[in-house]
Motif scaffolding. Sequence first.
Motif, PDB file in Angstrom:
ATOM      1  N   THR A 158      37.285  22.363  30.539  1.00 52.59           N
ATOM      2  CA  THR A 158      38.330  22.666  29.549  1.00 52.59           C
ATOM      3  C   THR A 158      39.479  23.484  30.132  1.00 52.59           C
ATOM      4  OG1 THR A 158      37.041  24.612  28.978  1.00 52.59           O
ATOM      5  CG2 THR A 158      36.695  22.655  27.622  1.00 52.59           C
ATOM      6  N   GLY A 159      39.379  23.900  31.371  1.00 55.59           N
ATOM      7  CA  GLY A 159      40.418  24.723  31.990  1.00 55.59           C
ATOM      8  C   GLY A 159      39.924  25.235  33.321  1.00 55.59           C
ATOM      9  N   GLY A 160      40.623  26.237  33.862  1.00 56.96           N
ATOM     10  CA  GLY A 160      40.314  26.725  35.200  1.00 56.96           C
ATOM     11  C   GLY A 160      39.041  27.555  35.261  1.00 56.96           C
ATOM     12  N   SER A 161      38.851  28.469  34.296  1.00 50.82           N
ATOM     13  CA  SER A 161      37.652  29.312  34.329  1.00 50.82           C
ATOM     14  C   SER A 161      36.401  28.448  34.226  1.00 50.82           C
ATOM     15  CB  SER A 161      37.648  30.298  33.155  1.00 50.82           C
ATOM     16  OG  SER A 161      38.820  31.046  33.130  1.00 50.82           O
ATOM     17  N   ALA A 186      36.160  25.418  35.087  1.00 56.10           N
ATOM     18  CA  ALA A 186      36.019  24.633  36.316  1.00 56.10           C
ATOM     19  C   ALA A 186      35.300  25.465  37.380  1.00 56.10           C
ATOM     20  CB  ALA A 186      37.385  24.187  36.823  1.00 56.10           C
ATOM     21  N   VAL A 187      35.725  26.729  37.532  1.00 58.59           N
ATOM     22  CA  VAL A 187      35.095  27.618  38.520  1.00 58.59           C
ATOM     23  C   VAL A 187      33.639  27.860  38.134  1.00 58.59           C
ATOM     24  CG1 VAL A 187      35.128  29.979  39.432  1.00 58.59           C
ATOM     25  CG2 VAL A 187      37.268  28.686  39.247  1.00 58.59           C
ATOM     26  N   GLU A 188      33.414  28.122  36.841  1.00 60.77           N
ATOM     27  CA  GLU A 188      32.052  28.353  36.350  1.00 60.77           C
ATOM     28  C   GLU A 188      31.165  27.133  36.669  1.00 60.77           C
ATOM     29  OE1 GLU A 188      31.862  31.331  34.753  1.00 60.77           O
ATOM     30  OE2 GLU A 188      29.757  31.281  34.177  1.00 60.77           O
ATOM     31  N   HIS A 241      39.956  34.142  39.606  1.00 57.62           N
ATOM     32  CA  HIS A 241      39.283  32.853  39.405  1.00 57.62           C
ATOM     33  C   HIS A 241      38.942  32.580  37.944  1.00 57.62           C
ATOM     34  CE1 HIS A 241      39.004  31.984  43.687  1.00 57.62           C
ATOM     35  NE2 HIS A 241      38.545  33.200  43.902  1.00 57.62           N
ATOM     36  N   GLY A 242      39.264  33.506  37.024  1.00 57.80           N
ATOM     37  CA  GLY A 242      39.040  33.153  35.635  1.00 57.80           C
ATOM     38  C   GLY A 242      38.539  34.283  34.779  1.00 57.80           C
ATOM     39  N   SER A 243      38.212  33.935  33.540  1.00 60.74           N
ATOM     40  CA  SER A 243      37.832  34.935  32.534  1.00 60.74           C
ATOM     41  C   SER A 243      36.512  34.638  31.843  1.00 60.74           C
ATOM     42  CB  SER A 243      38.939  35.068  31.483  1.00 60.74           C
ATOM     43  OG  SER A 243      39.909  35.977  31.930  1.00 60.74           O
ATOM     44  N   ALA A 302      47.158  33.331  43.930  1.00 59.84           N
ATOM     45  CA  ALA A 302      48.297  33.204  43.016  1.00 59.84           C
ATOM     46  C   ALA A 302      48.556  34.504  42.260  1.00 59.84           C
ATOM     47  CB  ALA A 302      48.049  32.035  42.077  1.00 59.84           C
ATOM     48  N   SER A 303      47.709  34.792  41.249  1.00 60.12           N
ATOM     49  CA  SER A 303      47.984  35.999  40.447  1.00 60.12           C
ATOM     50  C   SER A 303      47.828  37.273  41.259  1.00 60.12           C
ATOM     51  CB  SER A 303      47.059  36.106  39.240  1.00 60.12           C
ATOM     52  OG  SER A 303      46.575  34.886  38.848  1.00 60.12           O
ATOM     53  N   GLY A 304      47.192  37.185  42.414  1.00 65.95           N
ATOM     54  CA  GLY A 304      47.104  38.347  43.309  1.00 65.95           C
ATOM     55  C   GLY A 304      48.449  38.686  43.928  1.00 65.95           C
ATOM     56  N   GLU A 313      41.880  25.296  43.479  1.00 64.41           N
ATOM     57  CA  GLU A 313      43.252  24.771  43.436  1.00 64.41           C
ATOM     58  C   GLU A 313      43.784  24.717  42.008  1.00 64.41           C
ATOM     59  OE1 GLU A 313      45.264  22.599  45.974  1.00 64.41           O
ATOM     60  OE2 GLU A 313      43.650  21.888  47.280  1.00 64.41           O
ATOM     61  N   VAL A 314      43.298  25.616  41.175  1.00 62.78           N
ATOM     62  CA  VAL A 314      43.758  25.642  39.783  1.00 62.78           C
ATOM     63  C   VAL A 314      45.280  25.829  39.734  1.00 62.78           C
ATOM     64  CG1 VAL A 314      43.690  27.065  37.683  1.00 62.78           C
ATOM     65  CG2 VAL A 314      41.566  26.286  38.739  1.00 62.78           C
ATOM     66  N   VAL A 315      45.810  26.605  40.670  1.00 64.94           N
ATOM     67  CA  VAL A 315      47.270  26.791  40.715  1.00 64.94           C
ATOM     68  C   VAL A 315      47.917  25.852  41.737  1.00 64.94           C
ATOM     69  CG1 VAL A 315      49.096  28.410  41.381  1.00 64.94           C
ATOM     70  CG2 VAL A 315      47.265  29.153  39.849  1.00 64.94           C
ATOM     71  N   ALA A 327      42.959  22.617  37.387  1.00 67.42           N
ATOM     72  CA  ALA A 327      43.234  22.722  35.938  1.00 67.42           C
ATOM     73  C   ALA A 327      44.768  22.722  35.792  1.00 67.42           C
ATOM     74  CB  ALA A 327      42.606  23.985  35.345  1.00 67.42           C
ATOM     75  N   LYS A 328      45.278  23.507  34.897  1.00 69.56           N
ATOM     76  CA  LYS A 328      46.714  23.762  34.733  1.00 69.56           C
ATOM     77  C   LYS A 328      47.611  22.530  34.926  1.00 69.56           C
ATOM     78  CE  LYS A 328      46.347  28.644  35.979  1.00 69.56           C
ATOM     79  NZ  LYS A 328      46.771  29.448  34.851  1.00 69.56           N
ATOM     80  N   GLY A 329      48.156  22.343  36.140  1.00 67.82           N
ATOM     81  CA  GLY A 329      49.114  21.267  36.392  1.00 67.82           C
ATOM     82  C   GLY A 329      48.553  19.873  36.193  1.00 67.82           C
TER      83      GLY A 329
HETATM   84  C1  LIG Z   1      43.264  30.275  40.904  1.00 68.83           C
HETATM   85  C2  LIG Z   1      42.834  30.314  39.463  1.00 68.83           C
HETATM   86  N1  LIG Z   1      41.596  29.915  39.147  1.00 68.83           N
HETATM   87  C3  LIG Z   1      41.150  29.913  37.876  1.00 68.83           C
HETATM   88  C4  LIG Z   1      41.971  30.334  36.846  1.00 68.83           C
HETATM   89  C5  LIG Z   1      41.463  30.331  35.438  1.00 68.83           C
HETATM   90  O1  LIG Z   1      42.044  29.294  34.728  1.00 68.83           O
HETATM   91  P1  LIG Z   1      42.085  29.281  33.125  1.00 68.83           P
HETATM   92  O2  LIG Z   1      42.969  30.412  32.713  1.00 68.83           O
HETATM   93  O3  LIG Z   1      42.632  27.922  32.811  1.00 68.83           O
HETATM   94  O4  LIG Z   1      40.702  29.431  32.632  1.00 68.83           O
HETATM   95  C6  LIG Z   1      43.277  30.729  37.128  1.00 68.83           C
HETATM   96  C7  LIG Z   1      44.178  31.157  36.039  1.00 68.83           C
HETATM   97  O5  LIG Z   1      45.264  31.620  36.244  1.00 68.83           O
HETATM   98  C8  LIG Z   1      43.715  30.747  38.469  1.00 68.83           C
HETATM   99  O6  LIG Z   1      44.933  31.175  38.787  1.00 68.83           O
END
Ligand SMILES: Cc1ncc(COP(=O)(O)O)c(C=O)c1O
Length: 480
Positions: A128-131, A133-135, A164-166, A240-242, A270-272, A298-300
């Motif tokens: 459903t998204g990046g978190s 995906a990592v999970e 990597h996520g929340s 990225a967010s780092g 590669e979420v970003v 995810a994202k893009g």
């Molecule tokens: C590299 C990376 N991985 C995972 C995530 C988590 O993605 P999401 O916010 O879609 O759960 C992010 C979100 O910014 C991210 O930058």
Amino acid sequence: MAAVRDIHTFAGETPLSPEEAVDTAKRHLVQPWPFAGTIGTEARSFIGKGDGIYIWDGEGRRLIDGPGGMWCVNVGYRREELAAVMFEQAMALSYNTPWYTMSEASAQLAERIAEYAPGDLDHVFFTTGGSSAVETALRFMHYYNNVRGRPEKKLILSRGGAYHGSTYLSASLNGRPRDHDWMDAAANLVVKLTAPNPFRRPAGVSVEGFADFLVEEFRQTVARIGAENIGAFIGEPVQASGGVIVPPESYLPRVREICRDNDILYISDEVVTGFGRLGHVFASEDVFGLDPDMITFAKGVTSGYFPLGGVVISQRLLATLRQSNHAGAMFGHGYTYSSHPIGCAVALKNLDLLESGILAHARRIAPYFKARLMTLEELPLVGQVRVAGLMAGIECVADRASNDPLQLDKEVGKRIDQHCQQLGLLVRPVINMCVMSPPLIITEPQIDEMVAILREGISRTMEDLRREGLWKEGSRAVGQ
Ligand SMILES: Cc1ncc(COP(=O)(O)O)c(C=O)c1O
């Protein structure tokens, strides 16, 4: 399909004015990353509509969307093709359970993603998204090692500066300042390594020397903890967010080799960086020469039009599972919205758009984007500008000699953002940094406009900091 509604019209039943929406949000909405002192009472900047690289705020002011949503609106806002495909897919099949059924869109998308993924990464698990995906990648690693009879091989190597996520486990990997101040983590599962940030390398050490240090630290950590206890390394190719941390060139390929030698799975997050941010669908191989065991994205993938993510998994790992003695061992993992047909249909159309010129445009314009942004290093508050593809981090430092961000008002990114919003640019502030990742369709004149506003926003921030006695050019911050 039905006519696309006028972009001035909000699709809700009872239209609210921007002021009413903000008011209502303050009473009922909790947004991500709130602070205890204001939780349940705040609302962020109201955004009413978007078109191309622009969004409009509650006062009707047009802003360049500097962060491109959250690194995600890659093909830009108001793409009628994407709206149309969502409508068409919703009318044909709005949902199907991934537990018992599958859709045409999910099969097609998995095939197209596999074609772009490096090496033998040819199967996709959609999330459903990046978190998530990592999970999924991490839970898959745990499952994989359980089935192989290696239940001890579970630890995950992550790094300072990572995001990597929340979800609980993905968040446990995070390594940015403040990530864990008030939040619990599965610390017993994660080992943190030094952030691969050349800007913060020890004084007197060359960038290559710093790469040697990082690789040696990795090697020694594996030796100390034991490869038999380490299941995976996870890393963003560019953190990225780092703060858009571009690692030393040789570092990731060398880490990849250590992982291969020690049967540690290499997960490239590669979420970003995926889906065009660095000019390619995946950057792992095309930009960094890596062949990971899994790639999270995810994202893009949908340019933010629909929540979708996934993991591309190596054929070798799946074959190993099939050949194990545990044919009945179930990967007990999945989401109601795994392989959502609308998300997959949007992603397919989004890939068409990327392939029909946007990826090429992103590659072509990246050097201009970099050259223009680098000019901001002339400003005395700017310590470093880092650029990779169409992502950029502008790091402010009070004291250029020591590069010490702690000397400075910690909210400097927010101040720059406030000035820039007045001037027509949304910036993503991260403590003392601004990170930028505009829609990939940005043109040269629009880059000029963005950089001119940033320059003015940073200049105004410098004036504020001087006036408030927080900063004096060329000297340490007052009171430190
Ligand atoms: C590299 C990376 N991985 C995972 C995530 C988590 O993605 P999401 O916010 O879609 O759960 C992010 C979100 O910014 C991210 O930058």
